[in-house]
Write a protein that holds these residues in place. Structure first.
Motif, PDB file in Angstrom:
ATOM      1  N   GLY A 105       0.807  -1.206   0.000  1.00 44.57           N
ATOM      2  CA  GLY A 105       0.000   0.000   0.000  1.00 44.57           C
ATOM      3  C   GLY A 105       0.840   1.255   0.000  1.00 44.57           C
ATOM      4  N   SER A 106       0.175   2.361   0.222  1.00 41.14           N
ATOM      5  CA  SER A 106       0.838   3.661   0.312  1.00 41.14           C
ATOM      6  C   SER A 106       1.232   3.904   1.763  1.00 41.14           C
ATOM      7  CB  SER A 106      -0.109   4.770  -0.148  1.00 41.14           C
ATOM      8  OG  SER A 106      -0.416   4.604  -1.510  1.00 41.14           O
ATOM      9  N   TYR A 107       2.464   4.356   1.952  1.00 43.32           N
ATOM     10  CA  TYR A 107       2.983   4.660   3.285  1.00 43.32           C
ATOM     11  C   TYR A 107       3.349   6.134   3.351  1.00 43.32           C
ATOM     12  CZ  TYR A 107       3.253  -0.255   4.605  1.00 43.32           C
ATOM     13  OH  TYR A 107       2.943  -1.553   4.931  1.00 43.32           O
ATOM     14  N   ASN A 108       3.174   6.698   4.531  1.00 45.66           N
ATOM     15  CA  ASN A 108       3.522   8.084   4.772  1.00 45.66           C
ATOM     16  C   ASN A 108       4.969   8.138   5.256  1.00 45.66           C
ATOM     17  OD1 ASN A 108       3.171  10.829   4.996  1.00 45.66           O
ATOM     18  ND2 ASN A 108       1.879  10.753   6.809  1.00 45.66           N
ATOM     19  N   LEU A 109       5.854   8.721   4.442  1.00 45.38           N
ATOM     20  CA  LEU A 109       7.236   8.948   4.861  1.00 45.38           C
ATOM     21  C   LEU A 109       7.247  10.266   5.618  1.00 45.38           C
ATOM     22  CD1 LEU A 109      10.323   8.539   4.897  1.00 45.38           C
ATOM     23  CD2 LEU A 109      10.387   9.696   2.663  1.00 45.38           C
ATOM     24  N   ILE A 110       7.526  10.207   6.903  1.00 44.54           N
ATOM     25  CA  ILE A 110       7.549  11.391   7.756  1.00 44.54           C
ATOM     26  C   ILE A 110       8.999  11.645   8.144  1.00 44.54           C
ATOM     27  CG2 ILE A 110       6.720  12.432   9.903  1.00 44.54           C
ATOM     28  CD1 ILE A 110       4.366  10.330   9.694  1.00 44.54           C
ATOM     29  N   PHE A 111       9.479  12.834   7.850  1.00 43.51           N
ATOM     30  CA  PHE A 111      10.878  13.162   8.131  1.00 43.51           C
ATOM     31  C   PHE A 111      10.960  14.472   8.900  1.00 43.51           C
ATOM     32  CE2 PHE A 111       9.619  14.282   3.833  1.00 43.51           C
ATOM     33  CZ  PHE A 111       9.843  15.653   3.790  1.00 43.51           C
ATOM     34  N   ALA A 112      12.044  14.606   9.674  1.00 40.28           N
ATOM     35  CA  ALA A 112      12.207  15.806  10.492  1.00 40.28           C
ATOM     36  C   ALA A 112      13.679  16.134  10.679  1.00 40.28           C
ATOM     37  CB  ALA A 112      11.549  15.613  11.857  1.00 40.28           C
ATOM     38  N   VAL A 113      13.940  17.433  10.800  1.00 42.65           N
ATOM     39  CA  VAL A 113      15.263  17.957  11.127  1.00 42.65           C
ATOM     40  C   VAL A 113      15.104  18.687  12.452  1.00 42.65           C
ATOM     41  CG1 VAL A 113      17.141  19.489  10.427  1.00 42.65           C
ATOM     42  CG2 VAL A 113      15.836  18.235   8.681  1.00 42.65           C
ATOM     43  N   ARG A 114      15.777  18.176  13.497  1.00 42.68           N
ATOM     44  CA  ARG A 114      15.722  18.800  14.826  1.00 42.68           C
ATOM     45  C   ARG A 114      17.030  19.547  15.066  1.00 42.68           C
ATOM     46  NH1 ARG A 114      12.566  14.494  15.160  1.00 42.68           N
ATOM     47  NH2 ARG A 114      10.804  14.434  16.583  1.00 42.68           N
ATOM     48  N   GLU A 115      16.881  20.829  15.464  1.00 42.05           N
ATOM     49  CA  GLU A 115      18.062  21.649  15.693  1.00 42.05           C
ATOM     50  C   GLU A 115      17.700  22.799  16.619  1.00 42.05           C
ATOM     51  OE1 GLU A 115      21.425  23.834  12.970  1.00 42.05           O
ATOM     52  OE2 GLU A 115      19.467  23.498  12.099  1.00 42.05           O
ATOM     53  N   ASP A 116      18.554  23.061  17.592  1.00 50.61           N
ATOM     54  CA  ASP A 116      18.359  24.188  18.516  1.00 50.61           C
ATOM     55  C   ASP A 116      16.987  24.179  19.171  1.00 50.61           C
ATOM     56  OD1 ASP A 116      20.890  25.193  18.097  1.00 50.61           O
ATOM     57  OD2 ASP A 116      20.257  26.561  16.513  1.00 50.61           O
ATOM     58  N   GLY A 117      16.465  23.001  19.515  1.00 57.67           N
ATOM     59  CA  GLY A 117      15.182  22.910  20.193  1.00 57.67           C
ATOM     60  C   GLY A 117      13.990  23.026  19.269  1.00 57.67           C
ATOM     61  N   GLY A 118      14.203  23.256  17.982  1.00 53.23           N
ATOM     62  CA  GLY A 118      13.106  23.363  17.024  1.00 53.23           C
ATOM     63  C   GLY A 118      13.089  22.174  16.082  1.00 53.23           C
ATOM     64  N   VAL A 119      11.957  21.996  15.423  1.00 44.72           N
ATOM     65  CA  VAL A 119      11.803  20.890  14.479  1.00 44.72           C
ATOM     66  C   VAL A 119      11.186  21.430  13.192  1.00 44.72           C
ATOM     67  CG1 VAL A 119      10.705  18.665  14.028  1.00 44.72           C
ATOM     68  CG2 VAL A 119      11.418  19.239  16.338  1.00 44.72           C
ATOM     69  N   ILE A 120      11.783  21.024  12.070  1.00 40.97           N
ATOM     70  CA  ILE A 120      11.212  21.301  10.757  1.00 40.97           C
ATOM     71  C   ILE A 120      11.021  19.947  10.105  1.00 40.97           C
ATOM     72  CG2 ILE A 120      11.596  22.330   8.494  1.00 40.97           C
ATOM     73  CD1 ILE A 120      13.344  24.407   9.874  1.00 40.97           C
ATOM     74  N   GLY A 121       9.829  19.679   9.583  1.00 36.90           N
ATOM     75  CA  GLY A 121       9.579  18.374   9.002  1.00 36.90           C
ATOM     76  C   GLY A 121       8.650  18.433   7.831  1.00 36.90           C
ATOM     77  N   GLY A 122       8.398  17.274   7.309  1.00 41.06           N
ATOM     78  CA  GLY A 122       7.511  17.144   6.164  1.00 41.06           C
ATOM     79  C   GLY A 122       7.161  15.697   5.953  1.00 41.06           C
ATOM     80  N   ALA A 123       6.497  15.439   4.844  1.00 41.96           N
ATOM     81  CA  ALA A 123       6.075  14.082   4.542  1.00 41.96           C
ATOM     82  C   ALA A 123       5.999  13.878   3.038  1.00 41.96           C
ATOM     83  CB  ALA A 123       4.718  13.821   5.182  1.00 41.96           C
ATOM     84  N   SER A 124       6.013  12.635   2.638  1.00 36.24           N
ATOM     85  CA  SER A 124       5.877  12.254   1.256  1.00 36.24           C
ATOM     86  C   SER A 124       5.229  10.875   1.195  1.00 36.24           C
ATOM     87  CB  SER A 124       7.266  12.219   0.585  1.00 36.24           C
ATOM     88  OG  SER A 124       7.131  12.125  -0.808  1.00 36.24           O
ATOM     89  N   VAL A 125       4.800  10.481   0.036  1.00 32.60           N
ATOM     90  CA  VAL A 125       4.143   9.177  -0.131  1.00 32.60           C
ATOM     91  C   VAL A 125       5.131   8.191  -0.741  1.00 32.60           C
ATOM     92  CG1 VAL A 125       2.252   7.963  -1.260  1.00 32.60           C
ATOM     93  CG2 VAL A 125       1.928  10.303  -0.465  1.00 32.60           C
ATOM     94  N   VAL A 126       5.191   6.995  -0.157  1.00 34.28           N
ATOM     95  CA  VAL A 126       6.055   5.915  -0.634  1.00 34.28           C
ATOM     96  C   VAL A 126       5.180   4.681  -0.832  1.00 34.28           C
ATOM     97  CG1 VAL A 126       7.973   4.399   0.030  1.00 34.28           C
ATOM     98  CG2 VAL A 126       8.087   6.838   0.543  1.00 34.28           C
ATOM     99  N   ARG A 127       5.448   3.934  -1.895  1.00 33.83           N
ATOM    100  CA  ARG A 127       4.669   2.723  -2.183  1.00 33.83           C
ATOM    101  C   ARG A 127       5.452   1.474  -1.794  1.00 33.83           C
ATOM    102  NH1 ARG A 127       0.052   1.738  -3.177  1.00 33.83           N
ATOM    103  NH2 ARG A 127       0.512   0.143  -4.687  1.00 33.83           N
ATOM    104  N   VAL A 128       4.744   0.533  -1.171  1.00 33.82           N
ATOM    105  CA  VAL A 128       5.276  -0.794  -0.902  1.00 33.82           C
ATOM    106  C   VAL A 128       4.406  -1.761  -1.711  1.00 33.82           C
ATOM    107  CG1 VAL A 128       5.686  -2.593   0.827  1.00 33.82           C
ATOM    108  CG2 VAL A 128       6.176  -0.187   1.369  1.00 33.82           C
ATOM    109  N   ALA A 129       5.053  -2.543  -2.557  1.00 31.08           N
ATOM    110  CA  ALA A 129       4.349  -3.462  -3.443  1.00 31.08           C
ATOM    111  C   ALA A 129       3.967  -4.732  -2.694  1.00 31.08           C
ATOM    112  CB  ALA A 129       5.242  -3.810  -4.626  1.00 31.08           C
ATOM    113  N   PRO A 130       3.024  -5.512  -3.235  1.00 29.63           N
ATOM    114  CA  PRO A 130       2.749  -6.821  -2.640  1.00 29.63           C
ATOM    115  C   PRO A 130       4.005  -7.692  -2.698  1.00 29.63           C
ATOM    116  CG  PRO A 130       1.051  -6.237  -4.249  1.00 29.63           C
ATOM    117  CD  PRO A 130       2.159  -5.223  -4.367  1.00 29.63           C
ATOM    118  N   LYS A 131       4.147  -8.567  -1.733  1.00 28.95           N
ATOM    119  CA  LYS A 131       5.326  -9.435  -1.674  1.00 28.95           C
ATOM    120  C   LYS A 131       5.397 -10.276  -2.945  1.00 28.95           C
ATOM    121  CE  LYS A 131       7.840 -12.122   1.645  1.00 28.95           C
ATOM    122  NZ  LYS A 131       7.859 -12.590   3.014  1.00 28.95           N
ATOM    123  N   ALA A 132       6.583 -10.241  -3.575  1.00 35.19           N
ATOM    124  CA  ALA A 132       6.764 -10.981  -4.849  1.00 35.19           C
ATOM    125  C   ALA A 132       7.084 -12.421  -4.597  1.00 35.19           C
ATOM    126  CB  ALA A 132       7.863 -10.327  -5.656  1.00 35.19           C
TER     127      ALA A 132
END
Length: 168
Positions: free
Chosen positions: A141-168
């Motif tokens: 299915g579709s998975y949410n890739l959640i990423f973050a950069v933590r620095e000086d007590g703050g966080v900047i992040g985002g997300a993207s969509v990644v696909r995982v195929a059925p097991k071959a």
């Protein structure tokens, strides 16, 4: 006596201005410039190929962080932590976005695959990567890739969509 008193009253403002000017000109303080000498190195996620690849259960997803070198090595004194994880699966992108907005849950139950945090040094030429191990029994299915950069007590992040195929 009256002349001395008048002279003292006249000299007070002049003396005060002179003292103030002396303090300003002497640069009282730490001796460090208040303007930044340069910019620190910055990190963002990720190469397009990382999210455009369709992954298989049991495969590792490698997140290649994009590095924008700073203009002054001394500006890189802060500790940076880069994190990335996959959550899902979702039947499609609209389900994923609904879940990210808090209005839906994955149909099969949510699973999370997480990379160990990466702490880059900021050294020239450094190219940090996060490795997310996808379980062998990961549902497709579709998975949410959640990423973050933590620095000086703050966080900047985002997300993207990644696909995982059925097991071959």
């Amino acid at each position: 006596m009256l002349d001395t008193l008048m002279l003292m009253k006249t000299c007070r403002p002049v003396a005060a201005v002179a003292c103030l000017a002396l303090l300003v000109m002497s640069g009282c303080g730490s001796g460090r410039s208040t303007t930044p000498a340069g910019t620190p190195t910055t990190y963002t996620c990720c190469d397009g190929e990382d999210v455009d690849t369709v992954y298989q259960p049991g495969q590792d997803m490698t997140v290649h962080w994009i590095v924008k070198p700073g203009t002054d090595p001394a500006a890189n004194s802060t500790q940076v932590e880069l994190t990335a994880r996959l959550t899902g699966p979702y039947g499609d992108v609209s389900e994923l976005k609904s879940a990210a907005g808090g209005t839906a849950r994955p149909a099969l139950g949510e699973v999370t695959f997480e990379a160990q945090p990466v702490r880059p040094s900021g050294a020239a030429g450094e190219r940090p990567v996060s490795v997310i191990p996808i379980a062998r029994d990961a549902p497709p299915g579709s998975y949410n890739l959640i990423f973050a950069v933590r620095e000086d007590g703050g966080v900047i992040g985002g997300a993207s969509v990644v696909r995982v195929a059925p097991k071959a």
